[in-house]
Design a protein around this motif. Sequence first.
Motif, PDB file in Angstrom:
ATOM      1  N   THR A  30     -21.714 -71.084 -46.935  1.00 39.18           N
ATOM      2  CA  THR A  30     -21.247 -69.858 -47.586  1.00 39.18           C
ATOM      3  C   THR A  30     -21.999 -68.653 -47.030  1.00 39.18           C
ATOM      4  OG1 THR A  30     -21.094 -71.236 -49.545  1.00 39.18           O
ATOM      5  CG2 THR A  30     -20.716 -68.903 -49.890  1.00 39.18           C
ATOM      6  N   GLY A  31     -23.319 -68.838 -46.827  1.00 39.30           N
ATOM      7  CA  GLY A  31     -24.143 -67.742 -46.301  1.00 39.30           C
ATOM      8  C   GLY A  31     -23.620 -67.280 -44.956  1.00 39.30           C
ATOM      9  N   PHE A  32     -23.388 -68.237 -44.049  1.00 35.38           N
ATOM     10  CA  PHE A  32     -22.893 -67.897 -42.715  1.00 35.38           C
ATOM     11  C   PHE A  32     -21.525 -67.233 -42.781  1.00 35.38           C
ATOM     12  CE2 PHE A  32     -25.790 -71.248 -40.820  1.00 35.38           C
ATOM     13  CZ  PHE A  32     -26.604 -70.307 -40.207  1.00 35.38           C
ATOM     14  N   SER A  83     -24.123 -69.913 -35.407  1.00 38.42           N
ATOM     15  CA  SER A  83     -23.688 -70.083 -36.803  1.00 38.42           C
ATOM     16  C   SER A  83     -22.685 -71.213 -36.913  1.00 38.42           C
ATOM     17  CB  SER A  83     -23.028 -68.810 -37.345  1.00 38.42           C
ATOM     18  OG  SER A  83     -23.908 -67.745 -37.231  1.00 38.42           O
ATOM     19  N   THR A 107     -24.391 -74.008 -49.552  1.00 41.91           N
ATOM     20  CA  THR A 107     -25.080 -72.715 -49.579  1.00 41.91           C
ATOM     21  C   THR A 107     -25.212 -72.178 -48.152  1.00 41.91           C
ATOM     22  OG1 THR A 107     -26.352 -73.639 -51.376  1.00 41.91           O
ATOM     23  CG2 THR A 107     -27.152 -71.555 -50.498  1.00 41.91           C
ATOM     24  N   VAL A 108     -25.610 -73.073 -47.244  1.00 43.01           N
ATOM     25  CA  VAL A 108     -25.778 -72.649 -45.846  1.00 43.01           C
ATOM     26  C   VAL A 108     -24.451 -72.128 -45.307  1.00 43.01           C
ATOM     27  CG1 VAL A 108     -26.285 -73.479 -43.521  1.00 43.01           C
ATOM     28  CG2 VAL A 108     -27.630 -74.312 -45.446  1.00 43.01           C
ATOM     29  N   GLU A 161     -20.173 -65.569 -45.192  1.00 45.04           N
ATOM     30  CA  GLU A 161     -20.261 -64.196 -45.726  1.00 45.04           C
ATOM     31  C   GLU A 161     -20.759 -63.242 -44.644  1.00 45.04           C
ATOM     32  OE1 GLU A 161     -22.585 -64.395 -49.270  1.00 45.04           O
ATOM     33  OE2 GLU A 161     -20.873 -65.151 -50.429  1.00 45.04           O
ATOM     34  N   ALA A 162     -21.812 -63.694 -43.933  1.00 45.09           N
ATOM     35  CA  ALA A 162     -22.379 -62.842 -42.879  1.00 45.09           C
ATOM     36  C   ALA A 162     -21.314 -62.553 -41.822  1.00 45.09           C
ATOM     37  CB  ALA A 162     -23.578 -63.527 -42.249  1.00 45.09           C
TER      38      ALA A 162
END
Length: 423
Positions: free
Chosen positions: A208-210, A228, A205-206, A212-213
């Motif tokens: 994927t979040g980075f 990141s 999750t961590v 995407e950002a």
Amino acid sequence: MLLAIIIGLIFDNVAIMLAIALAGYLGWMLHNLRHLWRWLIKGKKYAPPSSFGIWGDVFTEIYRLQKRNKKRQKRLVNLLNRFRETTEAMPDGVVVMQANGTIEWWNEIGGKLLDLKYPHDVGQRVTNLVRNPQFQKFYDKADVDERFVFPAPGDGNKIISIRITPYGQDQSLLMARDVTLIERVEQIRRDFVANISHELRTPLTVMTGFLEAMASDEGIDEQSRKRSIELMQQQSKRMYRLVEDLMLLSRLENEQKPVKHEVVHVPQMLLTLKEEAQVISGERAHSIHVEADNDLLIYGDAKELDSAFSNLIINAVNYTPDKGSITVKWFKDDAGAHLAISDTGIGIPRHHLARITERFYRVDVARSRETGGSGLGLAIVKHALNRHNATLSIDSEVGAGSTFTCNFPRDAIVDEADERAAS
Ligand code: ADP
């Protein structure tokens, strides 16, 4: 009678002679009948009364019939006994029931699992005895292929699986099987899959979040980008460690081959592990001491033991506050060789100790994650030690510290004289 008529004719008194002869014959008949009656009433064990003529034949024929019956009875009793022995030897519980569900007979295991009492429960309905609302539904459905799994009424710690099969004329057979072990393994499997998914989900999750950002924001500044990437590296390392630990654990669990029989130089190994631990401790500045009997070597698999000892020493660093002290002692006594790793750390509450070596079991999940723990360390230690016939004992006091001791049997110790002779 013919003789009586002839004598009657000679003396001219046929009627009287015939009457006397008839009375005699009747008397003989009654006498034999009485013998027969007495023999049938109480004398089945005795030989038949002796007689002649038709009575002799009757007695012999009845005797023959009796003998044949006895043989048949014996055969039936033997058959019944064999059936009983077979059902008693079966690992499953068996209960014979009438069509309306009344219980006729059960074997010993069936009685134990379903808590049936003889003779009280003979003739009772099974649905009255197994008091479970779901069981009534299962019974009414009468599906041969279906199984009903529930805690055994006779022993709450056991899980049983029940199957009902009709047979003969309006009878049915209830078979109860102890599936506690299968259910437990199934539960462990479910927990394991849930735990792994959970462990992998957080770092993914961590990341994927980075990602995407980073993908959506072109003008991301250099500092955030660096940060990141650092965090993503951390998370991917975590996943890597988790997979490595899983692979090692699965290898230890599935390894069929006996453990290697090489000489393991534990004192040397401990010095290397101390240096590694000091690096991990870094600015947290733990003081780490090794007190080892330099002549004490053991037989085993160096790689497996290195994993076990390293997990214990790294745990001591991770669960001990900054500047705490860690002592590693390697010594022998009458019982064998021991490696005791003591720390002045947070300790483990007593009620956790029994489960602490289970896979993914942690006292404080958040703290374990913080230190990058996979929750598999102690499971690896336990398995590696098991393969060396060694045990792990844990002594701990909350707030004061813990001591993890690996105990190796005496025959694991390398006898120097033997070694010299061998070389
Ligand atoms: P982890 O990767 O979480 O460290 P382990 O299997 O190595 O997994 O340890 C299981 C749990 O046992 C840890 O989460 C921690 O709660 C506890 N534990 C292990 N070693 C120590 C120690 N030296 N002091 C205190 N608690 C410990």
